[in-house]
Design a protein around this motif. Structure first.
Motif, PDB file in Angstrom:
ATOM      1  N   ALA A  88      84.376 -86.279  16.763  1.00 43.82           N
ATOM      2  CA  ALA A  88      84.020 -84.875  17.019  1.00 43.82           C
ATOM      3  C   ALA A  88      85.193 -83.958  16.693  1.00 43.82           C
ATOM      4  O   ALA A  88      85.015 -82.907  16.034  1.00 43.82           O
ATOM      5  CB  ALA A  88      83.596 -84.691  18.470  1.00 43.82           C
ATOM      6  N   LEU A  89      86.383 -84.310  17.131  1.00 44.01           N
ATOM      7  CA  LEU A  89      87.559 -83.475  16.844  1.00 44.01           C
ATOM      8  C   LEU A  89      87.857 -83.449  15.351  1.00 44.01           C
ATOM      9  O   LEU A  89      88.244 -82.394  14.809  1.00 44.01           O
ATOM     10  CB  LEU A  89      88.758 -83.978  17.640  1.00 44.01           C
ATOM     11  CG  LEU A  89      88.668 -83.775  19.162  1.00 44.01           C
ATOM     12  CD1 LEU A  89      89.844 -84.448  19.862  1.00 44.01           C
ATOM     13  CD2 LEU A  89      88.585 -82.302  19.516  1.00 44.01           C
ATOM     14  N   ALA A  90      87.653 -84.577  14.670  1.00 49.63           N
ATOM     15  CA  ALA A  90      87.856 -84.600  13.217  1.00 49.63           C
ATOM     16  C   ALA A  90      86.844 -83.691  12.529  1.00 49.63           C
ATOM     17  O   ALA A  90      87.188 -82.986  11.575  1.00 49.63           O
ATOM     18  CB  ALA A  90      87.739 -86.025  12.705  1.00 49.63           C
TER      19      ALA A  90
ATOM     20  N   PRO B 299      84.844 -73.155  18.028  1.00 49.59           N
ATOM     21  CA  PRO B 299      85.025 -74.607  18.004  1.00 49.59           C
ATOM     22  C   PRO B 299      84.540 -75.292  19.285  1.00 49.59           C
ATOM     23  O   PRO B 299      84.050 -76.427  19.240  1.00 49.59           O
ATOM     24  CB  PRO B 299      86.529 -74.803  17.827  1.00 49.59           C
ATOM     25  CG  PRO B 299      87.161 -73.502  18.065  1.00 49.59           C
ATOM     26  CD  PRO B 299      86.116 -72.445  17.970  1.00 49.59           C
ATOM     27  N   ILE B 300      84.611 -74.638  20.442  1.00 46.55           N
ATOM     28  CA  ILE B 300      84.182 -75.263  21.693  1.00 46.55           C
ATOM     29  C   ILE B 300      82.659 -75.438  21.677  1.00 46.55           C
ATOM     30  O   ILE B 300      82.156 -76.513  22.030  1.00 46.55           O
ATOM     31  CB  ILE B 300      84.641 -74.429  22.908  1.00 46.55           C
ATOM     32  CG1 ILE B 300      86.167 -74.425  22.978  1.00 46.55           C
ATOM     33  CG2 ILE B 300      84.036 -74.956  24.194  1.00 46.55           C
ATOM     34  CD1 ILE B 300      86.747 -73.529  24.028  1.00 46.55           C
ATOM     35  N   GLU B 301      81.949 -74.420  21.273  1.00 45.17           N
ATOM     36  CA  GLU B 301      80.500 -74.538  21.208  1.00 45.17           C
ATOM     37  C   GLU B 301      80.093 -75.582  20.156  1.00 45.17           C
ATOM     38  O   GLU B 301      79.193 -76.396  20.384  1.00 45.17           O
ATOM     39  CB  GLU B 301      79.869 -73.188  20.856  1.00 45.17           C
ATOM     40  CG  GLU B 301      78.360 -73.214  20.915  1.00 45.17           C
ATOM     41  CD  GLU B 301      77.741 -71.843  20.611  1.00 45.17           C
ATOM     42  OE1 GLU B 301      76.548 -71.824  20.299  1.00 45.17           O
ATOM     43  OE2 GLU B 301      78.447 -70.825  20.688  1.00 45.17           O
ATOM     44  N   TYR B 302      80.770 -75.590  19.016  1.00 41.97           N
ATOM     45  CA  TYR B 302      80.490 -76.556  17.967  1.00 41.97           C
ATOM     46  C   TYR B 302      80.734 -77.980  18.477  1.00 41.97           C
ATOM     47  O   TYR B 302      79.922 -78.877  18.251  1.00 41.97           O
ATOM     48  CB  TYR B 302      81.361 -76.268  16.739  1.00 41.97           C
ATOM     49  CG  TYR B 302      81.029 -77.145  15.550  1.00 41.97           C
ATOM     50  CD1 TYR B 302      79.998 -76.807  14.677  1.00 41.97           C
ATOM     51  CD2 TYR B 302      81.748 -78.313  15.309  1.00 41.97           C
ATOM     52  CE1 TYR B 302      79.701 -77.605  13.592  1.00 41.97           C
ATOM     53  CE2 TYR B 302      81.444 -79.133  14.233  1.00 41.97           C
ATOM     54  CZ  TYR B 302      80.427 -78.768  13.381  1.00 41.97           C
ATOM     55  OH  TYR B 302      80.129 -79.570  12.307  1.00 41.97           O
ATOM     56  N   LEU B 303      81.844 -78.165  19.194  1.00 43.23           N
ATOM     57  CA  LEU B 303      82.179 -79.474  19.760  1.00 43.23           C
ATOM     58  C   LEU B 303      81.115 -79.913  20.778  1.00 43.23           C
ATOM     59  O   LEU B 303      80.693 -81.067  20.782  1.00 43.23           O
ATOM     60  CB  LEU B 303      83.566 -79.436  20.423  1.00 43.23           C
ATOM     61  CG  LEU B 303      84.063 -80.716  21.061  1.00 43.23           C
ATOM     62  CD1 LEU B 303      84.242 -81.807  20.028  1.00 43.23           C
ATOM     63  CD2 LEU B 303      85.370 -80.473  21.792  1.00 43.23           C
TER      64      LEU B 303
END
Length: 173
Positions: free
Chosen positions: A17-19, A29-33
């Protein structure tokens, strides 16, 4: 210690997920993660369900193969039992016929003695017709022979046995 916990709970999913976040560089990025992790969880659950379903189907298939083999074995065993029963039945019939024939031989001898002792029958042979006059044809003589023999056998034997002994006889009623 915390890293062991994170590896245990997330495994490769968090690093993947971080990659993905680093590669895509979304505006949030938080919502995407979060969406990526939910989606990953949904896919992982479906994969596990599919894996369990495949295992269950394989078990059912194996069970049906075993059941089919058992049915074939039972059918084969049933066929062998039927053959043995038929063979034993034939043996019993043969034995009964032999015993019956032995018993009837004595009966035929007694009947012959009775016929010899009757007045006017001393020149007759048991189960044989008297000589017919020369005017009768050979066919009538043979017919008289068959008839007398049939009459004696019908008196002494059950119809099914008498029928088997006389090739010219009619089928029993």
């Amino acid at each position: 210690m915390e890293t062991d916990y994170l590896k245990k709970c997330f495994g490769n999913s968090l690093s993947q997920a971080l990659a993905e976040v680093a590669k895509v560089q979304p505006s949030d990025p938080i919502e995407y993660l979060a969406h990526w992790l939910y989606h990953y969880r949904k896919i992982a659950t479906e994969k596990e369900e599919n894996r369990q379903e495949k295992i269950q189907l394989q078990e059912e298939y194996d069970c049906s193969l075993k059941e089919k083999e058992m049915m074939e074995m039972l059918k084969q065993e049933e066929y062998q039992i039927q053959q043995k029963c038929a063979q034993r039945h034939q043996e019993q019939i043969s034995t009964k016929k032999a015993i019956f024939m032995q018993e009837d031989t004595g009966t035929f001898e007694k009947e012959a003695l009775k016929q010899e002792s009757l007045p006017g029958t001393s020149d007759m042979t048991p189960a044989m017709p008297q000589q017919s006059p020369a005017s009768e044809s050979a066919d009538q003589t043979e017919q008289n022979f068959d008839t007398a023999q049939e009459i004696n056998l019908e008196k002494m034997l059950p119809p099914e046995v008498a029928h088997e002994m006389l090739p010219s006889s009619k089928s029993p009623p």
